[in-house]
Write a protein that holds these residues in place. Structure first.
Motif, mmCIF file in Angstrom:
data_model
loop_
_atom_site.group_PDB
_atom_site.id
_atom_site.type_symbol
_atom_site.label_atom_id
_atom_site.label_comp_id
_atom_site.label_asym_id
_atom_site.label_seq_id
_atom_site.Cartn_x
_atom_site.Cartn_y
_atom_site.Cartn_z
ATOM 1 N N GLU A 13 0.849 -1.198 0.000
ATOM 2 C CA GLU A 13 0.000 0.000 0.000
ATOM 3 C C GLU A 13 0.880 1.240 0.000
ATOM 4 O OE1 GLU A 13 -3.691 0.035 2.545
ATOM 5 O OE2 GLU A 13 -2.726 -1.748 3.394
ATOM 6 N N ARG A 57 0.039 6.359 3.908
ATOM 7 C CA ARG A 57 -1.290 6.939 4.120
ATOM 8 C C ARG A 57 -1.191 8.141 5.043
ATOM 9 N NH1 ARG A 57 -4.451 5.255 0.158
ATOM 10 N NH2 ARG A 57 -4.870 3.009 0.156
ATOM 11 N N LEU A 90 -2.867 12.444 5.282
ATOM 12 C CA LEU A 90 -3.546 13.581 4.657
ATOM 13 C C LEU A 90 -2.530 14.451 3.920
ATOM 14 C CD1 LEU A 90 -6.237 15.351 4.513
ATOM 15 C CD2 LEU A 90 -5.284 16.603 6.445
ATOM 16 N N ARG A 142 -5.062 10.980 8.945
ATOM 17 C CA ARG A 142 -5.086 9.790 8.080
ATOM 18 C C ARG A 142 -6.506 9.507 7.627
ATOM 19 N NH1 ARG A 142 -1.425 5.815 10.378
ATOM 20 N NH2 ARG A 142 0.117 6.986 9.188
ATOM 21 N N PRO A 143 -6.974 10.273 6.618
ATOM 22 C CA PRO A 143 -8.371 10.102 6.191
ATOM 23 C C PRO A 143 -8.644 8.730 5.563
ATOM 24 C CG PRO A 143 -7.237 11.724 4.806
ATOM 25 C CD PRO A 143 -6.300 11.363 5.913
ATOM 26 N N VAL A 144 -7.671 8.179 4.842
ATOM 27 C CA VAL A 144 -7.837 6.832 4.282
ATOM 28 C C VAL A 144 -6.905 5.909 5.073
ATOM 29 C CG1 VAL A 144 -7.692 5.397 2.219
ATOM 30 C CG2 VAL A 144 -8.223 7.839 2.016
ATOM 31 N N ASP A 145 -7.478 4.917 5.721
ATOM 32 C CA ASP A 145 -6.636 4.068 6.569
ATOM 33 C C ASP A 145 -6.042 2.915 5.763
ATOM 34 O OD1 ASP A 145 -5.339 3.298 8.814
ATOM 35 O OD2 ASP A 145 -7.129 2.859 10.007
ATOM 36 N N TYR A 146 -5.051 2.276 6.347
ATOM 37 C CA TYR A 146 -4.439 1.102 5.727
ATOM 38 C C TYR A 146 -5.396 -0.079 5.803
ATOM 39 C CZ TYR A 146 0.017 3.571 6.054
ATOM 40 O OH TYR A 146 1.026 4.482 5.927
ATOM 41 N N GLN A 147 -5.301 -0.968 4.810
ATOM 42 C CA GLN A 147 -6.026 -2.226 4.918
ATOM 43 C C GLN A 147 -5.239 -3.132 5.861
ATOM 44 O OE1 GLN A 147 -7.791 -3.562 1.456
ATOM 45 N NE2 GLN A 147 -8.322 -1.461 0.973
ATOM 46 N N LYS A 148 -3.926 -2.889 5.921
ATOM 47 C CA LYS A 148 -3.075 -3.724 6.759
ATOM 48 C C LYS A 148 -1.984 -2.830 7.334
ATOM 49 C CE LYS A 148 -1.060 -8.306 6.341
ATOM 50 N NZ LYS A 148 -0.671 -9.381 5.460
#
Ligand code: FES
Lengths: 249, 226
Positions: free
Chosen positions: A100, A103, A105, B88-94
């Motif tokens: 990924e 992450r 902002l 962190r508006p979009v979080d990690y899937q993992k």
């Protein structure tokens, strides 16, 4: 080796994006992680598909361009290295790997795994420099600096600004980065005149960029490819307190 | 830089949380040591309670300072949490934690539980609004003030009350085990030479407070003190 990848794919900054699965055969354990991704991309290009976009430049662990959250850990499972220095021998045949982007902002995704880290540049622009004229290069030892100070300064200056600290922080805080940038100058004589103004302005910019607030999980220290210790955060806090309480400007 | 701007900055809010945290920890320790006099018998505890009561206006100043401290602690926590959630508006899937622990990850939840418990605790023993009808406010025959000792023993005769107190104590100590070590780093005291000790002082103090605070309700419930 045969590896299954789960990769974040996102067309552009406005796309919602999602995880996609890829299987790649013929991965050698001598390949670096990025070379494995190169292999995946060659296959994708041969199939007429869009390759996976990811950041890289020096590929020797010194520029701080590569990133990637690999199986939930910034720069992957091995300590004290960047993703470009990670090798496939750290994985085994049949492994599934989640990839990924960072992450945060303040690190918007540009495409797939590429994020925009110019917020870091703006923090440095807010005060991470010495604006006095330090003159031409001086003779060695002309400016005496105690060894412990120069060592500490160098420890902080090892920061390559990759952003792994932000990526791994449960709070999305950039304090390890900012403290390293403040810390390397705070231990040198050239950094003294603007020391407290620097701490104040860089912290203000860090907050303005939308980074989170540190709550001392120390995840940043654990993933930092340059092993920058959190003692620099404590030092930064001290400089910030002095700057806000005592300085006149 | 104005004090208001400083307090709303990430480091300023953390510092406020740390300083108010110190005051609250000192209160928790003082509160525990004072209450442990229950083991010295009715006279010691009632004498102590009487001394506190007779402080008069000073007692109210202490209460006001503590309340303000608590509000500031919660306010600064809100500032810090809001920043971190927004970061962190979009979080990690993992995402895998490497060094942090359960106590550090649950500071918000443990903080909320402790805050709710404080409300309950004040309504229970200080104002006697909840559950204390018979023994609350009973005076000692010799005019030595309230019979606090009797109130404590009777208050913990209900197993449910005792369980609530024990659970709240565990949650408080979880909060302190991270909070005490963390505040020293925030205030800039942690360095290479003392890091190991600072990381231990939180958990050690928390366990001491845990044992001290658990001993009282359990002793009362099991009849060790009557
Ligand atoms: S590509 Fe330069 S550090 Fe990894």
């Amino acid at each position: 080796m045969r590896i299954t990848l789960h990769v974040w794919r996102q067309k552009n900054s406005t796309d919602t994006g999602g995880m996609k699965e890829y299987t790649v055969d013929g991965v050698s354990e001598d390949m670096s992680f990025l070379e494995m991704l190169d292999l995946v991309n060659e296959n994708l290009i041969n199939e007429g598909k869009e390759p996976i976009a990811f950041d890289h430049d020096c590929r020797e662990g010194i520029c701080g361009t590569c990133s990637l959250m690999i199986n939930g850990i910034a720069h992957g499972p091995d300590a004290a290295i960047t993703t470009c220095q990670l090798h496939m021998r750290s994985f085994k045949d049949g492994d599934a790997i989640h990839i990924e982007p960072w992450r945060s902002l303040a690190f918007p995704v540009v495409r797939d795994l590429v994020v925009d880290r110019s917020s870091f540049d703006r923090i440095v622009q807010a005060g991470g420099y010495v604006s006095i004229n330090a003159g031409a290069a001086q003779d060695a030892n002309c400016l005496p600096i105690p060894k412990p100070d120069s060592d500490t300064s160098m420890d902080a200056a090892a920061c390559i600004g990759c952003g792994a600290c932000v990526a791994s922080c449960p709070n999305g805080s950039a304090m390890l980065f900012v403290s390293a940038k403040i810390g390397h100058l705070a231990h040198l004589p050239q950094g003294q005149p603007e020391r407290y103004k620097r701490a104040r302005d860089m912290v203000a910019q860090m907050d303005a960029e939308g980074f989170g607030a540190c709550s001392n999980h120390y995840e940043c220290e654990a993933v930092c490819p340059k092993e920058i210790p959190v003692k620099f955060i404590a030092k930064m806090n001290r400089d910030f307190f002095k700057a806000t309480m005592c300085s006149e400007s | 830089m104005s004090l208001g701007t400083t307090m709303k900055s990430s480091i300023g809010a953390k510092a406020l949380m740390a300083i108010t945290g110190i005051i609250l920890v000192l209160f928790v320790i003082g509160h525990m040591v004072g209450n442990l006099q229950v083991f010295l018998g009715p006279d010691a505890l009632n004498q102590y309670a009487h001394t506190l009561q007779s402080l008069g206006p000073i007692l109210w100043i202490i209460r006001l300072v503590l309340l303000t401290t608590l509000v500031a602690h919660i306010w600064s926590a809100a500032v810090v949490v809001r920043m971190s959630v927004a970061a962190r508006p979009v979080d990690y899937q993992k995402r895998k934690d490497l060094t942090t622990g359960f106590a550090a990850r649950t500071m918000l939840v443990s903080g909320i539980v402790v805050a709710l418990f404080i409300v309950y605790h004040v309504l229970h023993f200080t104002t006697g609004t909840i559950d204390m009808a018979e023994s609350y406010g009973q005076m000692l025959p010799d005019g030595g003030g309230h019979d606090v000792y009797k109130m404590v023993i009777e208050g913990f005769q209900h197993p449910l009350t005792t369980i609530v107190y024990c659970l709240a104590t565990v949650v408080l100590c979880l909060h302190l085990s991270h909070g005490i070590s963390s505040l020293m780093q925030t205030l800039g005291f942690r360095n290479d030479s003392n890091a190991a000790r600072i990381d231990k002082v939180g958990p050690v103090l928390a366990i001491i407070i845990l044992i001290g605070n658990l001993s009282m309700p359990i002793a009362a419930l099991t009849g060790l003190i009557k």
